[in-house]
Design a protein around this motif. Structure first.
Motif, PDB file in Angstrom:
ATOM      1  N   LYS A 177       0.855  -1.189   0.000  1.00 14.47           N
ATOM      2  CA  LYS A 177       0.000   0.000   0.000  1.00 14.47           C
ATOM      3  C   LYS A 177       0.888   1.235   0.000  1.00 14.47           C
ATOM      4  CE  LYS A 177      -3.780   2.282   2.470  1.00 14.47           C
ATOM      5  NZ  LYS A 177      -4.653   2.251   3.677  1.00 14.47           N
ATOM      6  N   TYR A 178       0.908   1.934  -1.128  1.00 12.96           N
ATOM      7  CA  TYR A 178       1.709   3.131  -1.253  1.00 12.96           C
ATOM      8  C   TYR A 178       0.959   4.342  -0.674  1.00 12.96           C
ATOM      9  CZ  TYR A 178       4.609   0.475  -4.515  1.00 12.96           C
ATOM     10  OH  TYR A 178       5.420  -0.462  -5.084  1.00 12.96           O
ATOM     11  N   SER A 180      -0.881   7.868  -0.687  1.00  9.19           N
ATOM     12  CA  SER A 180      -1.783   8.369  -1.724  1.00  9.19           C
ATOM     13  C   SER A 180      -1.061   9.253  -2.727  1.00  9.19           C
ATOM     14  CB  SER A 180      -2.941   9.142  -1.087  1.00  9.19           C
ATOM     15  OG  SER A 180      -2.445  10.221  -0.301  1.00  9.19           O
ATOM     16  N   THR A 183       0.745   6.918  -5.073  1.00  7.86           N
ATOM     17  CA  THR A 183      -0.200   6.247  -5.956  1.00  7.86           C
ATOM     18  C   THR A 183      -0.660   7.178  -7.072  1.00  7.86           C
ATOM     19  OG1 THR A 183      -0.979   4.892  -4.105  1.00  7.86           O
ATOM     20  CG2 THR A 183      -2.382   4.981  -6.050  1.00  7.86           C
ATOM     21  N   GLU A 187       0.078   6.647 -11.044  1.00 10.00           N
ATOM     22  CA  GLU A 187      -1.021   6.628 -12.008  1.00 10.00           C
ATOM     23  C   GLU A 187      -0.836   7.707 -13.072  1.00 10.00           C
ATOM     24  OE1 GLU A 187      -4.466   7.053  -9.605  1.00 10.00           O
ATOM     25  OE2 GLU A 187      -4.517   4.934  -8.970  1.00 10.00           O
TER      26      GLU A 187
END
Length: 285
Positions: A177-178, A180, A183, A187
């Protein structure tokens, strides 16, 4: 006599009410705990009868899959959460079994399970070794070196567990879990990469279309040139064949054809300017 009989019956009733039947489940070890401590014998799976205030304490030695969530601060000061999964069990050697019974106090369920042993001997090893490995990477390197990091953690953790009463295997990184912000950055980078690939693909298509159009245009131009050359050559040949004598012959042929009409008078064009022809035309009117 009656008193002796009464005592015998009372003793029998007390003995019957003080006994119990206990089961050591499969993949477990058992030990009888008396008021003065454990009996020395380690019991295998099966059913046993206990007397008085004795109780059966069981130790779960089955293999199960476990998961440890670890928070790691990376070299770029960002924090991520990683799941370390593994298969684990309590080692089955007699010395380990006896140590577990002596070191760990069973709860009200009178059972000692893997989690209780893991909390004491293994949890900090998994967490610390995982942090030692992953903290040397930044967030981009973690993303790119997933398999390598997983192998490194499996190696150091398995070696560290050799000095514990636990046996673990199939160690691997589960989900990561990176943060936010990371992430969103990943993306965005992925979207940019896909956008560039789409543009490059479209550009390649456009180039092919233009090349094909150029080939077609060159072919059309070549066809038009050939057609023009053919017309030129045809006219040249025709022009070379038209002589004054041929023109005079064709004129005579036309006049001959026209003379076949008996109701009309035909005058050669060359004679239209003569005085005699003009008088004749005037007088006719």
């Amino acid at each position: 006599m009656k008193s002796i009989k009464f005592i015998f019956i009372l003793t029998l009733l007390l003995s019957l009410t003080g006994c119990g039947f206990y089961t050591v489940p499969p993949a477990s070890k058992g030990k009888v705990l008396t008021t003065s401590g454990y009996l020395p014998e380690v019991l295998e799976s099966g059913k046993y009868t206990l007397w008085g205030r004795d109780s059966m304490i069981t130790l779960d030695t089955s293999t199960k899959v476990y998961n440890e969530k670890v928070d790691v601060v990376l070299s770029d000061k960002l924090t991520l959460s990683v799941d370390v999964t593994f298969a684990g069990r309590i080692a089955g050697t007699p010395s380990v079994i006896n140590t577990m019974f002596n070191d760990i106090v069973a709860g009200e369920d009178e059972k000692i399970n893997f989690n209780e042993v893991y909390d004491i001997y293994g949890r900090m090893i998994v967490r610390n070794k995982t942090r030692e490995i992953i903290s040397a990477y930044n967030v981009d390197e973690v993303h790119k070196n997933y398999k390598r990091i997983s192998a490194q953690i499996a190696d150091v953790v398995s070696k560290a567990f050799t000095s514990t009463p636990l046996e673990i295997s199939n160690i691997a990184i589960g989900s990561i879990k990176y943060p936010s912000i990371v992430t969103a950055s990943i993306e965005a980078n992925e979207e940019r990469r896909l956008g560039i690939e789409r543009e490059e693909a479209q550009a390649a298509i456009d180039i092919v279309k233009k090349k094909n159009a150029l080939i077609l245009a060159e072919a059309d131009y070549a066809i038009q040139i050939k057609q023009a050359e053919a017309i030129r050559d045809k006219n040249k040949i025709i022009g070379q064949g038209i002589t004054p004598a041929l023109l005079q012959l064709r004129a005579l042929e036309v006049q001959e054809k026209m003379s076949e009409n008996k109701s009309a008078v035909f005058i050669p064009y060359e004679a239209m300017g003569s005085l005699a022809v003009q008088n004749r035309v005037f007088n006719t009117k």
